[in-house]
Design a protein around this motif. Sequence first.
Motif, PDB file in Angstrom:
ATOM      1  N   SER A  57       3.768   4.286  -3.008  1.00  0.00           N
ATOM      2  CA  SER A  57       3.964   5.673  -3.441  1.00  0.00           C
ATOM      3  C   SER A  57       5.072   6.375  -2.652  1.00  0.00           C
ATOM      4  O   SER A  57       5.565   7.413  -3.097  1.00  0.00           O
ATOM      5  CB  SER A  57       2.650   6.451  -3.296  1.00  0.00           C
ATOM      6  OG  SER A  57       2.221   6.439  -1.942  1.00  0.00           O
ATOM      7  N   TYR A  58       5.430   5.806  -1.494  1.00  0.00           N
ATOM      8  CA  TYR A  58       6.497   6.405  -0.693  1.00  0.00           C
ATOM      9  C   TYR A  58       7.888   5.925  -1.116  1.00  0.00           C
ATOM     10  O   TYR A  58       8.890   6.349  -0.530  1.00  0.00           O
ATOM     11  CB  TYR A  58       6.299   6.076   0.797  1.00  0.00           C
ATOM     12  CG  TYR A  58       5.104   6.769   1.407  1.00  0.00           C
ATOM     13  CD1 TYR A  58       5.191   8.080   1.867  1.00  0.00           C
ATOM     14  CD2 TYR A  58       3.902   6.095   1.548  1.00  0.00           C
ATOM     15  CE1 TYR A  58       4.100   8.696   2.442  1.00  0.00           C
ATOM     16  CE2 TYR A  58       2.793   6.698   2.120  1.00  0.00           C
ATOM     17  CZ  TYR A  58       2.896   8.009   2.559  1.00  0.00           C
ATOM     18  OH  TYR A  58       1.812   8.628   3.127  1.00  0.00           O
ATOM     19  N   VAL A  99      -1.905   5.748   4.645  1.00  0.00           N
ATOM     20  CA  VAL A  99      -2.580   5.437   3.371  1.00  0.00           C
ATOM     21  C   VAL A  99      -4.038   5.203   3.688  1.00  0.00           C
ATOM     22  O   VAL A  99      -4.447   4.982   4.836  1.00  0.00           O
ATOM     23  CB  VAL A  99      -1.974   4.184   2.705  1.00  0.00           C
ATOM     24  CG1 VAL A  99      -0.530   4.426   2.287  1.00  0.00           C
ATOM     25  CG2 VAL A  99      -2.075   2.966   3.617  1.00  0.00           C
ATOM     26  N   ASN A 100      -4.869   5.253   2.661  1.00  0.00           N
ATOM     27  CA  ASN A 100      -6.294   5.045   2.834  1.00  0.00           C
ATOM     28  C   ASN A 100      -6.601   3.549   2.996  1.00  0.00           C
ATOM     29  O   ASN A 100      -5.990   2.705   2.346  1.00  0.00           O
ATOM     30  CB  ASN A 100      -7.045   5.604   1.623  1.00  0.00           C
ATOM     31  CG  ASN A 100      -8.533   5.690   1.889  1.00  0.00           C
ATOM     32  OD1 ASN A 100      -8.965   5.859   3.029  1.00  0.00           O
ATOM     33  ND2 ASN A 100      -9.320   5.582   0.832  1.00  0.00           N
ATOM     34  N   ASP A 132      -6.024   1.434   5.512  1.00  0.00           N
ATOM     35  CA  ASP A 132      -4.716   0.876   5.849  1.00  0.00           C
ATOM     36  C   ASP A 132      -4.844  -0.520   6.480  1.00  0.00           C
ATOM     37  O   ASP A 132      -5.725  -0.783   7.304  1.00  0.00           O
ATOM     38  CB  ASP A 132      -4.010   1.820   6.829  1.00  0.00           C
ATOM     39  CG  ASP A 132      -2.513   1.582   6.865  1.00  0.00           C
ATOM     40  OD1 ASP A 132      -2.060   0.605   6.226  1.00  0.00           O
ATOM     41  OD2 ASP A 132      -1.811   2.360   7.542  1.00  0.00           O
ATOM     42  N   GLN A 168       0.812  -1.214   0.000  1.00  0.00           N
ATOM     43  CA  GLN A 168       0.000   0.000   0.000  1.00  0.00           C
ATOM     44  C   GLN A 168       0.847   1.266   0.000  1.00  0.00           C
ATOM     45  O   GLN A 168       0.374   2.326  -0.448  1.00  0.00           O
ATOM     46  CB  GLN A 168      -0.914  -0.003   1.237  1.00  0.00           C
ATOM     47  CG  GLN A 168      -2.106  -0.942   1.147  1.00  0.00           C
ATOM     48  CD  GLN A 168      -2.971  -0.853   2.386  1.00  0.00           C
ATOM     49  OE1 GLN A 168      -2.474  -0.867   3.514  1.00  0.00           O
ATOM     50  NE2 GLN A 168      -4.288  -0.754   2.184  1.00  0.00           N
ATOM     51  N   ARG A 169       2.072   1.168   0.480  1.00  0.00           N
ATOM     52  CA  ARG A 169       2.935   2.353   0.587  1.00  0.00           C
ATOM     53  C   ARG A 169       3.940   2.438  -0.557  1.00  0.00           C
ATOM     54  O   ARG A 169       5.029   2.993  -0.398  1.00  0.00           O
ATOM     55  CB  ARG A 169       3.655   2.326   1.947  1.00  0.00           C
ATOM     56  CG  ARG A 169       2.727   2.676   3.090  1.00  0.00           C
ATOM     57  CD  ARG A 169       3.240   2.224   4.438  1.00  0.00           C
ATOM     58  NE  ARG A 169       2.378   2.682   5.521  1.00  0.00           N
ATOM     59  CZ  ARG A 169       1.194   2.144   5.834  1.00  0.00           C
ATOM     60  NH1 ARG A 169       0.756   1.106   5.128  1.00  0.00           N
ATOM     61  NH2 ARG A 169       0.457   2.638   6.803  1.00  0.00           N
ATOM     62  N   HIS A 191      -3.592  10.317  10.718  1.00  0.00           N
ATOM     63  CA  HIS A 191      -2.868   9.264  10.016  1.00  0.00           C
ATOM     64  C   HIS A 191      -3.661   7.962   9.873  1.00  0.00           C
ATOM     65  O   HIS A 191      -3.171   7.014   9.261  1.00  0.00           O
ATOM     66  CB  HIS A 191      -1.549   8.970  10.744  1.00  0.00           C
ATOM     67  CG  HIS A 191      -0.516  10.025  10.545  1.00  0.00           C
ATOM     68  ND1 HIS A 191       0.750   9.767  10.091  1.00  0.00           N
ATOM     69  CD2 HIS A 191      -0.562  11.384  10.731  1.00  0.00           C
ATOM     70  CE1 HIS A 191       1.449  10.878  10.026  1.00  0.00           C
ATOM     71  NE2 HIS A 191       0.663  11.881  10.413  1.00  0.00           N
ATOM     72  N   GLN A 233      -6.655   6.757   8.081  1.00  0.00           N
ATOM     73  CA  GLN A 233      -7.558   7.212   7.032  1.00  0.00           C
ATOM     74  C   GLN A 233      -8.455   6.057   6.572  1.00  0.00           C
ATOM     75  O   GLN A 233      -8.010   4.908   6.479  1.00  0.00           O
ATOM     76  CB  GLN A 233      -6.760   7.754   5.845  1.00  0.00           C
ATOM     77  CG  GLN A 233      -5.835   8.910   6.205  1.00  0.00           C
ATOM     78  CD  GLN A 233      -5.040   9.406   5.020  1.00  0.00           C
ATOM     79  OE1 GLN A 233      -5.279   8.995   3.883  1.00  0.00           O
ATOM     80  NE2 GLN A 233      -4.094  10.307   5.269  1.00  0.00           N
ATOM     81  N   GLN A 265       3.540   6.879   7.654  1.00  0.00           N
ATOM     82  CA  GLN A 265       3.265   7.102   6.227  1.00  0.00           C
ATOM     83  C   GLN A 265       1.835   6.621   5.964  1.00  0.00           C
ATOM     84  O   GLN A 265       1.614   5.483   5.548  1.00  0.00           O
ATOM     85  CB  GLN A 265       4.270   6.351   5.355  1.00  0.00           C
ATOM     86  CG  GLN A 265       5.701   6.834   5.537  1.00  0.00           C
ATOM     87  CD  GLN A 265       6.711   6.026   4.730  1.00  0.00           C
ATOM     88  OE1 GLN A 265       6.442   4.897   4.352  1.00  0.00           O
ATOM     89  NE2 GLN A 265       7.873   6.627   4.466  1.00  0.00           N
TER      90      GLN A 265
END
Length: 441
Positions: A72-73, A121-122, A124, A69-70, A165, A167, A119
Amino acid sequence: MEVSHAIPASMAGRTSRWRRLADRPRAGMRWLLDTVRERIESLPYDYPPAVIIGADVALLVITGAAVIQRHSYFPSPLPLIAMATAFLPIPLFAIFGVKPHPVLLKGSALLSCALFLLQPVNADFAPFVLVIVAGEVAAVASRGLTIGFALLAILELVAFDLAGHVQWGNEGQRLQGLPMYVMGIMLGVFCGVMLQYQRRFLYQERENQAIRAGQAADEERRRIAREVHDVIAHSLSITLLHLTAARRALQTDDDVTEAVEALVDAERLGRQAMADIRRTVGMLDTSPALLAPEPSAADIDELVGDYRRAGLTVEYARTGDLAVVAGTVGHALYRIGQESLANVAKHAPGNAATVQLDVSTEAATLVVTNPLPLGPPPRHDIGMGLRGMRKRTELLGGSITAGAADDGWTVRARFPLKSGACSTITALLPGMLKTKPQEDM
């Protein structure tokens, strides 16, 4: 002409070197697996390996999903560090032998979830790390540690939710994620508590089985002790009677023939007693063996004949059909008669005894009487013999009396005879069927 296929020495040396290099990782992996297996077996939690592996696999799936899920980081290494932190107890246990204490499990889970939530995320998956570890802690820790970890996990989620944090959906739906995660933690705690109760019940059942096994072993030892006592008391009493007869034949009558006959009978009975003792002690052996049949009520005739041949005066009368007497009842009647005659030979030598066996459709009754010897009255209900006779009778639902009456000693045993299915059940389960003793006739 033969062609030589010899491999050069340099090439053979290089091949051997490569094999040794290839075997090193294999040997290291084998050593690691053996070490992990030994340390897993040393864990005090006593859960099946499938349960432990299942929880680790679930944790791997959750942390792997949280890392994906992360994406994008990327190239931030924080998700991978969070994933490694969640599994920190495993290498510490496998390599350094540090047992996965509940405090270590709690700390690694809280830290891993915190690193993930840094970090956000939606929708999560990271908070589910706390759900899984909450179940693990509840399955192995005390109630205080379990509740403490659940509260810390909930407070951590509340703190990150207040920081924005945690979400779930759009901004208006942000608070919907926190109750779901909190309910997940509570569900994990309940699952772990159920596993711990199951483990406690398993321990309790093991203790109960050990107690039952010990009680069964004690009862079996007592039963064999009664059998050995009856055999030895009978054989020694009747052998001594034969030896006494032989001595008197030689001293008073100088009758060698009568003395030899008495000694032959004593030798025969001694060998028979040795065989009975070997057979009885052989019951302690769990290996299958061909055992001789146990004596029954029909053998009482031969029992009385042995004592008569040994010089004891015995008046014997039997009425009724012995075919209606079950094997267990017949064996008990034989042993009671054997013990009673042995006591006559021991405590009242020279006195006559009377044996009466009466078998009817309702009951089988054995009565053994003898005059009391001169001197102080005998002590009542002491010794293994009387206790053994009483125990045999009680197990089969009968009644027994033994004591002085009418200037004599009387042993009276009465066993009810049942027909049909009741007799089969009584023979198979004497300890479970507690038949009320009938009154002496």
